[in-house]
Design an enzyme around this catalytic site. Structure first.
Site, PDB file in Angstrom:
ATOM      1  N   ALA A   1       1.710   2.875  -6.066  1.00 17.47           N
ATOM      2  CA  ALA A   1       1.319   1.582  -5.516  1.00 17.47           C
ATOM      3  C   ALA A   1       1.236   0.561  -6.644  1.00 17.47           C
ATOM      4  O   ALA A   1       1.080   0.916  -7.818  1.00 17.47           O
ATOM      5  CB  ALA A   1      -0.031   1.690  -4.811  1.00 17.47           C
TER       6      ALA A   1
ATOM      7  N   GLY B   1       1.453   6.637  -4.207  1.00 23.24           N
ATOM      8  CA  GLY B   1       1.991   6.154  -2.938  1.00 23.24           C
ATOM      9  C   GLY B   1       3.442   6.512  -2.734  1.00 23.24           C
ATOM     10  O   GLY B   1       3.911   6.615  -1.594  1.00 23.24           O
TER      11      GLY B   1
ATOM     12  N   GLU C   1       3.348   9.976  -1.394  1.00 23.39           N
ATOM     13  CA  GLU C   1       2.819   9.869  -0.032  1.00 23.39           C
ATOM     14  C   GLU C   1       3.886   9.340   0.920  1.00 23.39           C
ATOM     15  O   GLU C   1       3.979   9.782   2.065  1.00 23.39           O
ATOM     16  CB  GLU C   1       1.581   8.975  -0.025  1.00 23.39           C
ATOM     17  CG  GLU C   1       0.390   9.637  -0.693  1.00 23.39           C
ATOM     18  CD  GLU C   1      -0.798   8.709  -0.838  1.00 23.39           C
ATOM     19  OE1 GLU C   1      -1.862   9.023  -0.281  1.00 23.39           O
ATOM     20  OE2 GLU C   1      -0.665   7.659  -1.521  1.00 23.39           O
TER      21      GLU C   1
ATOM     22  N   GLU D   1      -4.029   9.714  -8.693  1.00 25.98           N
ATOM     23  CA  GLU D   1      -5.089   8.757  -8.372  1.00 25.98           C
ATOM     24  C   GLU D   1      -6.423   9.046  -9.047  1.00 25.98           C
ATOM     25  O   GLU D   1      -7.158   8.108  -9.393  1.00 25.98           O
ATOM     26  CB  GLU D   1      -5.283   8.678  -6.851  1.00 25.98           C
ATOM     27  CG  GLU D   1      -4.195   7.916  -6.115  1.00 25.98           C
ATOM     28  CD  GLU D   1      -2.985   8.759  -5.769  1.00 25.98           C
ATOM     29  OE1 GLU D   1      -2.113   8.271  -5.023  1.00 25.98           O
ATOM     30  OE2 GLU D   1      -2.900   9.919  -6.247  1.00 25.98           O
TER      31      GLU D   1
END
Length: 255
Positions: A66, A112, A115, A135
């Site tokens: 992200a 992300g 993911e 993360e």
């Protein structure tokens, strides 16, 4: 529709969405998530598109994570909204789309990015791919479904190890643990992914759609009943009639 951060190409019933932010290793920001979501809506309603591939531009990165700059000063309320909106508008949408979505993981798939790949129905990877959920090194946890999808794909123990340690794994290791289906040289990845998409696209789109719904519920109490009902529903649909007729007539079906 014109997009700023993604490219879309169509070829033989397959659409390729390419995340095109090479200057940031294709990191996901709010605009990119919104654009992918809009593209999926567009392609889902396109009768000519039967399979969707998601990949990143270049050879270094699928999605490196992200865009941290966008949420670095968020409070709890804004962070929860970010995660909830992202999951509902993109990650869950991909998983529940009525057309197969294949991730062509070219290079880094971190945070992300991983993911995003995990929300796809199938994952092919390049041999230079590195996958991980880093993360916890930021004092965070995955917020786009990582803690839920990874254990289902690789088992709870391996998922815990990856999430708690934040370490990256190679594409070959990802294949060994079932995180990706196949690994190819980077120069062959997209072509091999398109080959799979072409094979899927020749099959009944209605049956594939029903199969997506049933397999998504395979770890719930509704899984078996959904399979039974979907199996029955298909008997009254044109695809089943064409498929059975083609089999009996010893010809290829025309779905």
């Amino acid at each position: 529709m014109a997009y700023e951060n993604i490219l879309i190409s169509n070829e033989e019933k397959t659409a390729v969405i390419t995340i095109n932010r090479p200057h940031s290793l294709n990191a996901l920001n709010a605009l990119t998530i919104s654009e992918i979501s809009s593209a999926l809506d567009e392609l889902q309603n396109d009768a000519e598109t039967r399979v969707i591939i998601i990949t990143g531009s270049g050879e270094k990165s699928f999605v490196a994570g992200a865009d941290i700059k966008e949420f670095s000063d968020f409070n709890q309320e804004k962070a929860e909204e970010l995660a909830r909106t992202g999951q509902n508008n993109l990650f869950n949408k991909i998983e529940n789309l009525n057309k197969p979505v294949i991730a062509a993981v070219n290079g880094f798939a971190l945070g992300g990015g991983l993911e995003l790949a995990m929300s796809c129905h199938i994952r092919y990877a390049s041999d230079n791919a590195k996958l991980g959920l880093p993360e916890v090194t930021l004092g965070l946890i995955p917020g786009y479904g990582g803690t839920q999808r990874l254990p289902k794909l690789v088992g709870k123990g391996i998922a815990n190890e990856m999430i708690f340690s934040a370490k990256m794994i190679s594409a070959q290791k990802a294949k060994e643990i079932g995180l990706v289906n196949e690994v190819f040289p980077i120069e062959e990845l997209l072509a091999k992914t398109k080959e799979l998409a072409s094979t899927i696209a020749r099959n009944s789109p209605m049956a594939v759609s029903k199969a997506i719904k049933a397999t998504n519920l395979s770890d719930t109490e509704r899984g078996f009943e959904t399979e039974i009902v979907s199996f029955g529903e298909l008997f009254d649909m044109d695809d089943k009639k064409e498929g059975v007729s083609a089999f009996l007539e010893k010809r290829k079906p025309n779905f």
